[in-house]
Design an enzyme around this catalytic site. Structure first.
Site, PDB file in Angstrom:
ATOM      1  CG  HIS A 199      -1.845  -1.218   1.201  1.00 47.53           C
ATOM      2  ND1 HIS A 199      -2.217  -1.598   2.476  1.00 47.53           N
ATOM      3  CD2 HIS A 199      -2.380  -1.909   0.160  1.00 47.53           C
ATOM      4  CE1 HIS A 199      -2.932  -2.791   2.188  1.00 47.53           C
ATOM      5  NE2 HIS A 199      -2.955  -2.862   0.982  1.00 47.53           N
ATOM      6  NE  ARG A 307     -14.294  11.944 -11.435  1.00 45.24           N
ATOM      7  CZ  ARG A 307     -13.194  12.165 -11.635  1.00 45.24           C
ATOM      8  NH1 ARG A 307     -12.300  13.123 -10.861  1.00 45.24           N
ATOM      9  NH2 ARG A 307     -12.565  11.770 -12.845  1.00 45.24           N
ATOM     10  NE  ARG A 343     -19.606  13.260 -13.064  1.00 43.74           N
ATOM     11  CZ  ARG A 343     -18.888  12.141 -13.454  1.00 43.74           C
ATOM     12  NH1 ARG A 343     -18.458  12.078 -14.509  1.00 43.74           N
ATOM     13  NH2 ARG A 343     -18.459  11.622 -12.188  1.00 43.74           N
ATOM     14  CD  GLU A 442     -21.139   8.987 -18.670  1.00 42.89           C
ATOM     15  OE1 GLU A 442     -20.169   8.360 -17.873  1.00 42.89           O
ATOM     16  OE2 GLU A 442     -22.082   9.600 -18.164  1.00 42.89           O
ATOM     17  CG  ASP A 466     -18.149   5.278 -17.255  1.00 43.02           C
ATOM     18  OD1 ASP A 466     -17.474   4.273 -16.846  1.00 43.02           O
ATOM     19  OD2 ASP A 466     -18.668   5.818 -16.482  1.00 43.02           O
ATOM     20  CB  CYS A 513     -14.014  15.129 -18.614  1.00 38.97           C
ATOM     21  SG  CYS A 513     -15.368  14.116 -18.642  1.00 38.97           S
TER      22      CYS A 513
END
Lengths: 588, 89
Positions: A199, A307, A343, A442, A466, A513
């Site tokens: 990690h 977002r 968005r 998308e 997407d 984007c």
């Protein structure tokens, strides 16, 4: 001249570890020690009362993890966030739950039950040969510490305490540790354990911090807070108490890296425009108002994608109109008149959003999400639209709807926006005039019908991640089919070309984007296809700006037209590389 | 409801691919177990499943008990086959 506070009378010592993240870091050690999670083992407790305490701790842990996951996703991306999906799955594990319950029923306190049950599994995983399972043991330790910290009411030690630049030294950085780390203060990372896929290593690379991992516990034993260190993330070495020569060499390495950054920084205020004069706006993707500063520092000409879902995640309630308004206003004001595409909520059954009570779906990416959810839940949608419109007077707002598949959905979404505007006007609340209203492209259906969509939408933004996934029917997180996730496949380029052609017929513009926008190989193709706005993560902005400034749009158009005639993604890549031989393999 | 399988994955069925099965199994109401020659483990538990290691060619079965047992076994079989991990025996 080496900084005298960083040299030391003690003899220099070099520690070797795994080169986990490139770069050179110089600074004093900051030892991250775990909090005291010791407790007394009790017997004869009331099982129901202990169960209730445990349930509270589990619920608090779940809330933490949802928040940490979305924080990691915003700053570090999906791979980093997936670690916390695993934590959430482990937290609800039936075997683990049964082992804890058994001990509780016997009258133990919740702390002892949690500790014991986790210990058995940690011991089992650590004894195995498989490196993947040994990493899961680290997940379990991290998760156990989180649950115990809630049971004991002792907050986990946090890198949030860091106030001065330093090199973070730890046994291992847990995902939770790194999620709280301020990259502006951390000069490097050194851990006792771990490898390139641990990690700590993944997170350090995500944040661009030099890191050396796995130097061994014994090697770190002599360090105290403030011990001068050099982390050489390329060589995999840590110099303790560096002498003047080592410090000079490290500083020279930093200077060289800085020179490269400065060269790019000089382009920061240049307008995005190709060498032959085509305007290409270079914008940033952000997930929170706090990211505006980073975007502006990287020379963002706007925000191409804000977002808003991060406002909604990691909590048990929904953000109200005022809370949303403040966030949107902060971004609009922060960008100081530059365009900001916000968005609307893009969320579905794959995200834990307790307040919505969404049912589990077999196929969340083909399911009830984003605009589909919002149109079915006007109560939710209207709150967001009112907040957006109220914020519109504080900057240059553009509203964008996600996951549009049909023209009717776009019209319905815009009707809600118009209704929200009428409500606000009736209430005497000011709203900016002429707010552009656009949509994500998308879903391949939207690309196929772009001409019809362009009659109504003011702009398109291609969500390439997407779009590629839906076009190729391949989940790139699924390693068995990830090879089909091909950004440069001519089929994907054809969908983008269709989008641009439909938009052009109605004088509308197209942006991208998704990650393709920041991909140097895709950039000439996108510009050649007619894309005039590229929105990407802030670190990609300066290198891509340099590329745009040197690009000849006419040549890019020829290349793109040729790419559309090819059959294979590999042929497209070869054509791009042949046209731009300066793109190094590292740019791939 | 029980379905037999043979591991087809070249490197066997180990922790990482096995962990994916938990995500498939978890939503079903039925009790679901992965049964190998020497033990039966709860297929809804990462803890149990990650300890499983089956070599290529080994046989095992998935056993489900409950109202949606058939659907559960079908979903798991589909995932095993899609991922090239195992085939129905």
């Amino acid at each position: 001249m080496p900084d005298p506070t960083l040299t030391s009378a003690a003899a220099p010592v070099t520690l070797s570890g795994v080169a986990a993240s490139p770069g050179t870091g110089i600074g004093p050690a900051f030892l991250l020690s775990a909090p005291d999670l010791s407790f007394d083992t009790l017997t004869g407790q009331d099982p129901a009362a202990e169960r209730a305490r445990l349930d509270n701790a589990l619920a608090a842990s779940r809330t933490d993890l949802n928040g940490v996951r979305e924080g990691a996703r915003a700053r570090l991306g999906d791979d980093a966030a997936a670690i916390f999906d695993a934590h959430l799955l482990l937290l609800d594990d039936p075997e683990l739950g049964a082992a804890i319950q058994e001990t509780l029923t016997g009258g133990a306190n919740a702390e002892a039950a949690v500790h014991g049950a986790f210990e058995a599994f940690i011991g089992m995983f650590e004894s195995l040969d498989d490196p993947y399972l040994r990493e899961r043991a680290a997940d379990l330790r991290d998760l156990r510490a989180r649950v115990l910290s809630h049971l004991l009411g002792r907050p986990l030690a946090s890198l949030g305490e860091l106030r001065e630049p330093a090199i973070v030294v730890a046994h291992d950085l847990t995902p939770s540790d790194t999620a709280g780390l301020d990259p502006a203060l951390v000069r490097g990372v050194v851990t006792a354990v771990g490898g390139r896929t641990s990690h700590s290593a993944i997170m350090a690379r995500g944040l661009g911090l030099p890191a050396v991992v796995g130097v061994g516990e014994a090697a770190l034993a002599g360090l105290t807070r403030g011990t001068p260190l050099i982390v050489s993330g390329d060589a995999g070495t840590v110099t303790v108490h560096p002498d003047a020569a080592a410090l000079s060499a490290a500083q020279a390495a930093q200077v060289a890296a800085q020179a490269e950054r400065d060269r790019l920084d000089a382009l920061k205020d240049r307008e995005g425009r190709t060498a032959d004069g085509l305007r290409v706006e270079l914008a940033a993707n952000i997930g929170a108002p706090a990211e505006v500063t980073g975007a502006l520092n990287a020379g963002a000409e706007g925000v191409g994608l804000y977002r808003t879902e991060f406002l909604f995640l990691g909590r048990d309630d929904l953000p109200g109109e005022d809370e949303q308004y403040r966030a949107y206003r902060a971004v609009l004001e922060g960008m100081a008149g530059r365009p900001v595409i916000i968005r609307t909520l893009d969320i579905g059954g794959d995200k834990a959003l307790p307040a919505l009570g969404l049912p589990h779906e077999e196929n969340p990416f083909l399911g009830f999400r984003a605009i589909r959810l919002c149109l079915a839940r006007p109560d939710l949608f209207r709150v967001q639209l009112r907040a957006l419109l109220r914020a519109s007077v504080h900057g240059q707002l553009r509203v964008m709807f996600p996951m549009i598949a049909t023209v009717q959905e776009f019209l319905d979404a815009r009707a809600h926006l118009d209704a929200a505007r009428a409500e606000l006007t009736a209430e005497g609340v000011p709203v900016a005039a002429g707010i552009p209203v656009g949509m994500m492209v998308e879903i391949p259906a939207a690309a196929a019908l772009s001409e019809q969509f362009a009659r109504h939408a003011d702009f398109f933004s291609v969500g390439s991640n997407d779009l590629i996934g839906y076009a190729m029917a391949a989940d790139r997180m699924n390693e068995r089919v990830a090879n089909l996730y091909q950004p440069l496949n001519p089929a994907v380029l054809t969908l983008i070309a269709l989008t641009c052609q439909g938009a052009a017929r109605h004088g509308k513009w197209v942006g991208v984007c998704g990650e393709m926008a920041g991909d140097p190989l895709a950039l000439p193709l996108l510009v050649g296809l007619g894309v005039t706005e590229l929105s990407m993560s802030a670190p990609a902005l300066l290198p891509r700006r340099e590329q745009v400034l040197n690009l000849n749009a006419a040549q890019a158009r020829e290349l793109a037209a040729h790419a559309l005639t090819l059959s294979h993604a590999a042929e497209v890549e070869a054509a791009v590389r042949a046209a731009y031989p300066d793109l190094t393999p590292a740019d791939a | 409801m029980e379905q037999n399988f043979i591991v087809t994955a070249e490197h066997g069925l180990h922790a990482r691919p096995a962990a994916q099965l938990v995500q498939v199994a978890a939503p079903f109401a039925s009790a679901i177990e992965l049964v190998t020659a020497d033990k039966a483990v709860n297929l809804k538990s990462m803890m149990s499943v990650m300890g499983v290691g089956l070599a290529s060619g080994a046989s095992f079965s998935v056993r489900a008990t409950g109202d949606d047992a058939q659907a559960a076994v079908d979903a798991i079989a589909a995932r095993l086959e899609e991922q090239g991990l195992a085939r129905r025996a």
